[in-house]
Write an enzyme that holds these catalytic residues in place. Structure first.
Site, short mmCIF file in Angstrom:
data_model
loop_
_atom_site.label_atom_id
_atom_site.label_comp_id
_atom_site.label_asym_id
_atom_site.label_seq_id
_atom_site.Cartn_x
_atom_site.Cartn_y
_atom_site.Cartn_z
N ASP A 46 0.90 -1.06 0.10
CA ASP A 46 -0.08 -0.10 0.04
C ASP A 46 0.84 1.30 0.07
O ASP A 46 2.06 1.22 0.68
CB ASP A 46 -0.78 -0.17 1.29
CG ASP A 46 -1.89 0.95 0.94
OD1 ASP A 46 -2.22 1.60 -0.07
OD2 ASP A 46 -2.50 1.42 2.07
N GLY A 47 0.33 2.24 -0.56
CA GLY A 47 1.05 3.80 -0.59
C GLY A 47 1.74 4.05 -1.90
O GLY A 47 2.09 5.16 -1.91
N HIS A 73 3.00 3.54 -8.82
CA HIS A 73 2.81 2.23 -9.27
C HIS A 73 3.98 1.97 -9.93
O HIS A 73 4.26 0.70 -9.64
CB HIS A 73 1.46 2.20 -9.98
CG HIS A 73 -0.06 2.40 -9.27
ND1 HIS A 73 0.18 1.65 -8.04
CD2 HIS A 73 -0.90 3.05 -9.57
CE1 HIS A 73 -1.31 2.20 -7.78
NE2 HIS A 73 -1.90 2.94 -8.73
N TRP A 97 -11.44 -2.24 -8.58
CA TRP A 97 -12.43 -1.91 -9.88
C TRP A 97 -13.17 -0.61 -9.62
O TRP A 97 -13.35 0.10 -10.65
CB TRP A 97 -13.33 -2.98 -10.21
CG TRP A 97 -12.89 -4.04 -10.44
CD1 TRP A 97 -12.70 -5.30 -9.88
CD2 TRP A 97 -12.10 -4.43 -11.85
NE1 TRP A 97 -12.16 -6.21 -10.60
CE2 TRP A 97 -11.48 -5.70 -11.81
CE3 TRP A 97 -11.42 -3.63 -12.87
CZ2 TRP A 97 -10.95 -6.39 -12.83
CZ3 TRP A 97 -10.83 -4.59 -13.93
CH2 TRP A 97 -10.54 -5.73 -13.69
N ARG A 121 -11.88 2.11 -8.86
CA ARG A 121 -10.64 3.44 -9.24
C ARG A 121 -11.06 3.86 -10.57
O ARG A 121 -11.65 3.17 -11.29
CB ARG A 121 -9.34 2.68 -9.10
CG ARG A 121 -9.13 2.53 -7.57
CD ARG A 121 -7.31 1.99 -7.73
NE ARG A 121 -7.32 1.89 -6.15
CZ ARG A 121 -6.02 1.87 -5.58
NH1 ARG A 121 -4.96 2.31 -6.23
NH2 ARG A 121 -6.01 1.53 -4.44
N LEU A 145 10.89 -20.44 -5.44
CA LEU A 145 10.02 -19.52 -4.87
C LEU A 145 8.75 -19.69 -5.77
O LEU A 145 8.71 -19.57 -6.88
CB LEU A 145 10.74 -18.02 -5.01
CG LEU A 145 9.72 -17.03 -4.49
CD1 LEU A 145 9.24 -17.11 -3.12
CD2 LEU A 145 10.31 -15.68 -4.77
C1 FPP Z 1 -1.94 0.07 -3.48
O1 FPP Z 1 -1.47 1.41 -3.46
C2 FPP Z 1 -1.30 -0.47 -4.59
C3 FPP Z 1 -1.97 -1.36 -5.50
C4 FPP Z 1 -3.40 -1.16 -5.78
C5 FPP Z 1 -1.32 -1.87 -6.57
C6 FPP Z 1 0.02 -2.57 -6.39
C7 FPP Z 1 0.83 -2.50 -7.62
C8 FPP Z 1 2.14 -2.38 -7.52
C9 FPP Z 1 2.87 -2.36 -6.39
C10 FPP Z 1 2.78 -2.20 -8.64
C11 FPP Z 1 2.37 -3.06 -9.78
C12 FPP Z 1 2.73 -4.73 -9.60
C13 FPP Z 1 2.66 -5.82 -10.39
C14 FPP Z 1 2.97 -6.87 -9.97
C15 FPP Z 1 2.55 -5.30 -11.94
P1 FPP Z 1 -2.73 2.44 -3.65
O2 FPP Z 1 -2.80 2.77 -4.86
O3 FPP Z 1 -3.68 2.28 -2.68
O4 FPP Z 1 -1.79 3.73 -2.51
P2 FPP Z 1 -2.54 4.96 -1.74
O5 FPP Z 1 -3.03 4.15 -0.45
O6 FPP Z 1 -1.35 5.66 -1.51
O7 FPP Z 1 -3.60 5.38 -2.66
#
Ligand code: FPP
Length: 224
Positions: A12-13, A29, A61, A63, A122
């Protein structure tokens, strides 16, 4: 020393990081993907056999379409670029969640799973369109349909994590303390670490610190 077979992570984040440093959630991302690569390496280094990454929930979804498209493009390019390398490193990729994406992405996911299916170093479970409540409802429906008794052993047969041990460690980055519909059944006895750093800032050292802390915990599983 506690056995450590499975680490699960709520990454997250990204959005907040992207807005803070690049004025763009999507840049977060992209940066988050670099952290994914670092954490995979450190997982192998520590000889951990299962890593489950929450990449997209059934709730995500909601978003904006632009962000969703960006995320899936990122994933598609990542797999195209890296699947050979993952395979060489003997990593098995498994998707958990419902694969109902474009046929192009579904094919790529199926191909990536098939290509790496025999690898043993892994196993990465990538949670995509995953929701724990959906997973559990499916499992209970299967039990009812097959007139099986409702117990832990039977239920586990219908979970997407049926073949692997429950997470020993659950990490959530991003300074938020919630589970967000992730592996609700499987984390019943996991050691949970809430990390203040945003996912793109999280690094191998932070991860290793958590592993060391985990090793020092006396896990009782209800006993004393
Ligand atoms: C949450 O942060 C993250 C996600 C919903 C997406 C996770 C994706 C990645 C780490 C990169 C892509 C990974 C792959 C394997 C292609 P958030 O967007 O909810 O952050 P926020 O809480 O700051 O809004």
């Amino acid at each position: 020393m506690n056995p450590l077979k499975h680490v699960a992570i709520i990454m997250d984040g990204n959005g907040r990081w992207g807005l803070k440093y690049k004025n763009s959630r999507n840049a977060g991302h992209r940066a988050g993907l670099n952290t994914v690569e670092k954490i995979i390496k450190e997982t192998i280094k520590n000889n951990i056999k299962f890593l489950t990454l929450y990449a997209f929930s059934t709730e995500n979804w909601k978003r904006p379409k632009k962000e969703i498209n960006f995320l899936f493009n990122l994933l598609e390019n990542f797999l195209k670029d890296k699947i050979e390398e993952l395979n060489k490193q003997k990593i098995k990729l498994k998707i958990i969640g419902k694969k109902n994406f474009s046929s192009k992405l579904n094919n790529l996911l199926n191909l990536s799973e098939k290509k790496t299916s025999k690898n043993k170093r892994l196993q990465i479970n990538l949670a995509l369109n995953y929701g724990s409540k959906t997973e559990l409802i499916f499992a209970f429906k299967e039990l009812a349909k097959n007139k099986e008794s409702i117990n832990e052993k039977n239920l586990k047969k219908y979970l997407q994590t049926k073949d692997i041990p429950d997470p020993d460690i659950l990490i959530r980055t991003g300074n938020t303390k919630r589970l967000s519909n992730f592996l609700l059944w499987q984390v019943a006895y996991s050691e949970i670490f809430f990390e203040k750093k945003l996912w793109p800032d999280f690094n191998e050292k932070d991860y290793y610190k958590i592993i060391k802390k985990y090793m020092s915990i006396k896990r009782n599983f209800g006993k004393i």
